[in-house]
Design an enzyme around this catalytic site. Sequence first.
Site, PDB file in Angstrom:
ATOM      1  CE  LYS A   8      -4.800   8.947   2.955  1.00  0.00           C
ATOM      2  NZ  LYS A   8      -5.962   8.500   3.758  1.00  0.00           N
ATOM      3  N   GLY A  97       0.582   5.674   4.478  1.00  0.00           N
ATOM      4  CA  GLY A  97       2.037   5.554   4.530  1.00  0.00           C
ATOM      5  C   GLY A  97       2.633   4.697   3.436  1.00  0.00           C
ATOM      6  CB  SER A  99      -0.268   5.097  -0.905  1.00  0.00           C
ATOM      7  OG  SER A  99      -1.215   4.058  -0.916  1.00  0.00           O
ATOM      8  CG  ASP A 132      -3.966   6.090  -0.894  1.00  0.00           C
ATOM      9  OD1 ASP A 132      -3.426   5.121  -1.467  1.00  0.00           O
ATOM     10  OD2 ASP A 132      -3.958   6.236   0.343  1.00  0.00           O
TER      11      ASP A 132
END
Length: 267
Positions: A8, A97, A99, A132
Amino acid sequence: MLAFANAKINLGLNVIEKRTDGYHNLETVFYPVKLYDVIEITDAPQTRCFIKGIDIPGGTTDNICLKAYQLLKNDFDLPPQQITLLKNIPVGAGLGGGSSDAAFLIKLLNTKFNLSLSDLQMEAYAGKLGADCPFFIRNKPVFATGIGDVFSPIEIELSNYYIVLVKPAVHVSTADAYHGIKPMDAITSLKDLIHLPLKDWKSNLKNDFENTVFSKYPEIERVKNELYRSGALFAAMSGSGSCVFAVFDQDIKLPELEKNNKVFYNV
């Protein structure tokens, strides 16, 4: 079973206030991008994690994927699994990454063993592993508040643009990023600013971590400046760094940036 765990980026990030528990309240927009780790789970005599690709700090015995497996194992009679992680998403880059790996492992286990967990239940498990982490369960753009763990859906679509990620050869710790941060209420909420035309993002969206991170790692600021010189409509550091992303209105190659950085195109 295989899963492709995506990264993200943060479209803007405002550090609003320091909390009494030592954490900070913030506001940001999480947006999923097409850069993937690959996770495979297979039946095995004992549960172990094997990591290939990019090196991850620490050992495989305390990997976040094993923690995610153990969370579900505590509540369900799961058989031992071999977890194989092919790591492509840069570490310490503000791309989420780890998470994502944990969230996608939860989804893999839910599917493989017919656990019938809802998105809400999987988010609750993921929330125990990182602020997250629950984002990657539904994996759709959100406006995030709190410590980055309170989500509300947001309509934003960048599929008609070309997103490039540039990862300098530095690792930014969260402690480094927060050092010197001065929390401040945003004059206008990012929830409103994000709906401005993309051409106006450059003068309105900001990442509060950039000032402190750029002062310690000027090479990251140089990457951002070079992206703008190359025609980016918008460029910013993602999260607490060190990756910088840029949005272009056309396909592009950046050979100068490739010399000293890892560049990911069309994510």
